[in-house]
Motif scaffolding. Sequence first.
Motif, PDB file in Angstrom:
ATOM      1  N   ALA A  55     -15.160   8.286  12.719  1.00  0.00           N
ATOM      2  CA  ALA A  55     -16.298   8.924  13.395  1.00  0.00           C
ATOM      3  C   ALA A  55     -17.465   9.124  12.435  1.00  0.00           C
ATOM      4  O   ALA A  55     -18.620   8.851  12.788  1.00  0.00           O
ATOM      5  CB  ALA A  55     -15.880  10.254  13.996  1.00  0.00           C
ATOM      6  N   ARG A  59     -21.067   7.333  12.763  1.00  0.00           N
ATOM      7  CA  ARG A  59     -22.249   8.199  12.870  1.00  0.00           C
ATOM      8  C   ARG A  59     -23.283   7.865  11.794  1.00  0.00           C
ATOM      9  O   ARG A  59     -24.477   7.789  12.070  1.00  0.00           O
ATOM     10  CB  ARG A  59     -21.838   9.662  12.766  1.00  0.00           C
ATOM     11  N   THR A  60     -22.824   7.614  10.576  1.00  0.00           N
ATOM     12  CA  THR A  60     -23.741   7.256   9.490  1.00  0.00           C
ATOM     13  C   THR A  60     -24.429   5.932   9.775  1.00  0.00           C
ATOM     14  O   THR A  60     -25.646   5.795   9.573  1.00  0.00           O
ATOM     15  CB  THR A  60     -22.969   7.177   8.160  1.00  0.00           C
ATOM     16  N   ARG A  63     -27.003   6.427  12.548  1.00  0.00           N
ATOM     17  CA  ARG A  63     -28.185   7.140  12.042  1.00  0.00           C
ATOM     18  C   ARG A  63     -29.068   6.206  11.223  1.00  0.00           C
ATOM     19  O   ARG A  63     -30.288   6.209  11.372  1.00  0.00           O
ATOM     20  CB  ARG A  63     -27.753   8.330  11.198  1.00  0.00           C
ATOM     21  N   VAL A 144     -19.453  10.896  19.074  1.00  0.00           N
ATOM     22  CA  VAL A 144     -20.291  10.059  18.209  1.00  0.00           C
ATOM     23  C   VAL A 144     -20.585   8.721  18.876  1.00  0.00           C
ATOM     24  O   VAL A 144     -21.708   8.207  18.797  1.00  0.00           O
ATOM     25  CB  VAL A 144     -19.599   9.842  16.835  1.00  0.00           C
ATOM     26  N   CYS A 145     -19.603   8.154  19.550  1.00  0.00           N
ATOM     27  CA  CYS A 145     -19.751   6.825  20.156  1.00  0.00           C
ATOM     28  C   CYS A 145     -20.299   6.874  21.577  1.00  0.00           C
ATOM     29  O   CYS A 145     -20.415   5.825  22.214  1.00  0.00           O
ATOM     30  CB  CYS A 145     -18.396   6.111  20.169  1.00  0.00           C
TER      31      CYS A 145
END
Length: 163
Positions: A55, A59-60, A63, A144-145
Amino acid sequence: MKQLRLGVLAGLFAAAGVLSWGGARLWDSLGTLPSVPLAASIVLAVIAVILLATALSIRTRLRAQRERRPGAKGVEPLMAARAVVFGQASALVTALVAGMYGGTGVFLLSFLDVPPRRDQAIYAGAAVVAGIAVIAAAFFLERVCRLPEDGENNHDGTGTATA
């Protein structure tokens, strides 16, 4: 893709717990109850760490993609979907496993004065706590997805989803 429902997971946990408690009572009346392995909580904790790392990685990458950083690696929708399916499957199986250990742990609470049974109750409790960590990590991965709602404009036009 359907999202995880906390009620479904709680129902699975409760059903497995009740069945396991009843099975533990029956098994103990007929013979010696099998031991709760210490490895159960360790394996569940490792799964939670893997889900959390996945996750955080996604997420990184999302972003970086959203901020249009040079050389940013995007997230392919199929990879995100696979990660979500892995998280959901882990959460569903973990709800059953944690419920099983939870029911056994509840049964063992009446034997805390016996040191081996006390250790088994502690191992069962640790497995339930690790199971909760897996479910929390699966919910975080799913969040996150998550694809943006229709009103949100978080798509960058490349065919990859951004959260």
